[in-house]
Design a protein around this motif. Structure first.
Motif, mmCIF file in Angstrom:
data_model
loop_
_atom_site.group_PDB
_atom_site.id
_atom_site.type_symbol
_atom_site.label_atom_id
_atom_site.label_comp_id
_atom_site.label_asym_id
_atom_site.label_seq_id
_atom_site.Cartn_x
_atom_site.Cartn_y
_atom_site.Cartn_z
ATOM 1 N N GLU A 175 13.691 10.910 -1.130
ATOM 2 C CA GLU A 175 12.996 11.901 -1.927
ATOM 3 C C GLU A 175 12.312 11.268 -3.122
ATOM 4 O O GLU A 175 11.198 11.622 -3.495
ATOM 5 C CB GLU A 175 13.996 12.964 -2.389
ATOM 6 N N THR A 176 12.985 10.254 -3.731
ATOM 7 C CA THR A 176 12.392 9.585 -4.886
ATOM 8 C C THR A 176 11.133 8.843 -4.490
ATOM 9 O O THR A 176 10.110 8.893 -5.173
ATOM 10 C CB THR A 176 13.415 8.604 -5.490
ATOM 11 N N GLN A 223 7.170 9.556 -5.723
ATOM 12 C CA GLN A 223 6.389 8.567 -6.437
ATOM 13 C C GLN A 223 4.999 8.359 -5.819
ATOM 14 O O GLN A 223 4.141 7.774 -6.452
ATOM 15 C CB GLN A 223 7.133 7.232 -6.465
ATOM 16 N N ALA A 224 4.779 8.811 -4.604
ATOM 17 C CA ALA A 224 3.490 8.622 -3.945
ATOM 18 C C ALA A 224 2.415 9.469 -4.617
ATOM 19 O O ALA A 224 2.655 10.606 -5.013
ATOM 20 C CB ALA A 224 3.596 8.967 -2.465
ATOM 21 N N PHE A 274 -11.606 13.589 3.608
ATOM 22 C CA PHE A 274 -10.289 13.072 3.961
ATOM 23 C C PHE A 274 -9.391 13.065 2.726
ATOM 24 O O PHE A 274 -9.842 13.272 1.595
ATOM 25 C CB PHE A 274 -10.392 11.651 4.535
ATOM 26 N N SER A 275 -8.113 12.801 2.965
ATOM 27 C CA SER A 275 -7.150 12.578 1.888
ATOM 28 C C SER A 275 -6.149 11.529 2.360
ATOM 29 O O SER A 275 -5.982 11.305 3.560
ATOM 30 C CB SER A 275 -6.430 13.876 1.507
ATOM 31 N N LEU A 276 -5.486 10.894 1.392
ATOM 32 C CA LEU A 276 -4.483 9.886 1.720
ATOM 33 C C LEU A 276 -3.492 9.779 0.574
ATOM 34 O O LEU A 276 -3.721 10.287 -0.521
ATOM 35 C CB LEU A 276 -5.127 8.529 2.022
ATOM 36 N N GLU A 277 -2.375 9.089 0.835
ATOM 37 C CA GLU A 277 -1.374 8.839 -0.178
ATOM 38 C C GLU A 277 -1.238 7.344 -0.408
ATOM 39 O O GLU A 277 -1.376 6.556 0.528
ATOM 40 C CB GLU A 277 -0.023 9.429 0.236
ATOM 41 N N TYR A 278 -0.959 6.966 -1.655
ATOM 42 C CA TYR A 278 -0.771 5.551 -1.970
ATOM 43 C C TYR A 278 0.345 5.413 -2.996
ATOM 44 O O TYR A 278 0.650 6.363 -3.735
ATOM 45 C CB TYR A 278 -2.068 4.925 -2.487
#
Length: 228
Positions: free
Chosen positions: A71-72, A76-77, A85-89
């Protein structure tokens, strides 16, 4: 009248009316042995219960800690949203500001795993990801082949780019090219992926320094990709 039995010291009869002291010994010893055995058995049961209870508590703690870590990490992403579009980093990565000149080339986003001096043209982040969206007279297949010639143009040594298996982003396959080389005595690898988006072409460029393979962090970012 008969005579009283002879007594020894302390008035204890010396005759045969009382059993000898050793006659009670074996029975008392058997009772003592039984109590010792029962005590040992009870101790073993207690130890087994403690071991089982400790194991259950340990497993429950491990599962709770593992869930908390997941979960942590997810919290943090960072999420980046674009029109198409979309993305996570990862939170530690840096989304650079796109200048007006860069925007004219079609640059949408640039991600780096560390901050670098934009004026130092010899400085490179360990990992980077750039996304372009531009108009083209060519479709993604031909455009990607043409753009692959520029992979690693600023490295010290660059091999010819080669086509590799398509890369899948959110269920869509993108044509892909790959080039390897060296820069400042480090291995470098770069890949580019292209897709038709309406009447435009999207190009994604990823680079990893210090390795011959694209890093797991970049792969994870690509796996988070979602088309609008």
């Amino acid at each position: 009248m008969g005579q009283p039995p002879h007594t020894g010291h302390g008035g204890v009869p010396t005759g045969g009316q009382m059993p000898p002291p050793e006659a009670a010994g074996p029975q008392q010893g058997r009772r003592t042995g039984m109590w010792v055995m029962l005590g040992c058995a009870g101790l073993v049961i207690v130890l087994l219960l403690l071991a089982v209870t400790g194991g259950v508590i340990y497993l429950a703690t491990q599962r709770r800690d593992h869930g908390s870590g997941t979960e942590t990490t997810a919290a943090q992403a960072q999420r980046l949203e674009e029109e198409t579009f979309s993305l996570e980093y990862p939170a530690g990565w840096i989304a650079g500001e796109v200048t007006s000149e860069e925007a004219e080339t079609g640059l949408l986003i640039q991600l780096r795993d560390e901050e670098i001096d934009e004026e130092d043209y010899e400085a490179y982040a360990g990992n980077s990801l750039d996304v372009y969206l531009f108009s083209s007279d060519l479709h993604a297949q031909a455009e990607c082949q043409q753009q692959s010639a520029f992979l690693g143009f600023s490295w010290d040594e660059t091999g010819d780019a080669t086509e590799i298996d398509p890369v899948e982003l959110d269920g869509q396959e993108l044509v892909a090219y790959r080039a390897t080389g060296t820069h400042e005595d480090q291995d470098v690898v770069s890949e580019t992926y292209c897709a038709d988006v309406g009447d435009q072409v999207m190009q994604i460029v990823v680079e990893t320094y210090g390795s011959t393979e694209i890093s797991p962090e970049l792969r994870q970012i690509l796996e988070s990709w979602t088309w609008a």
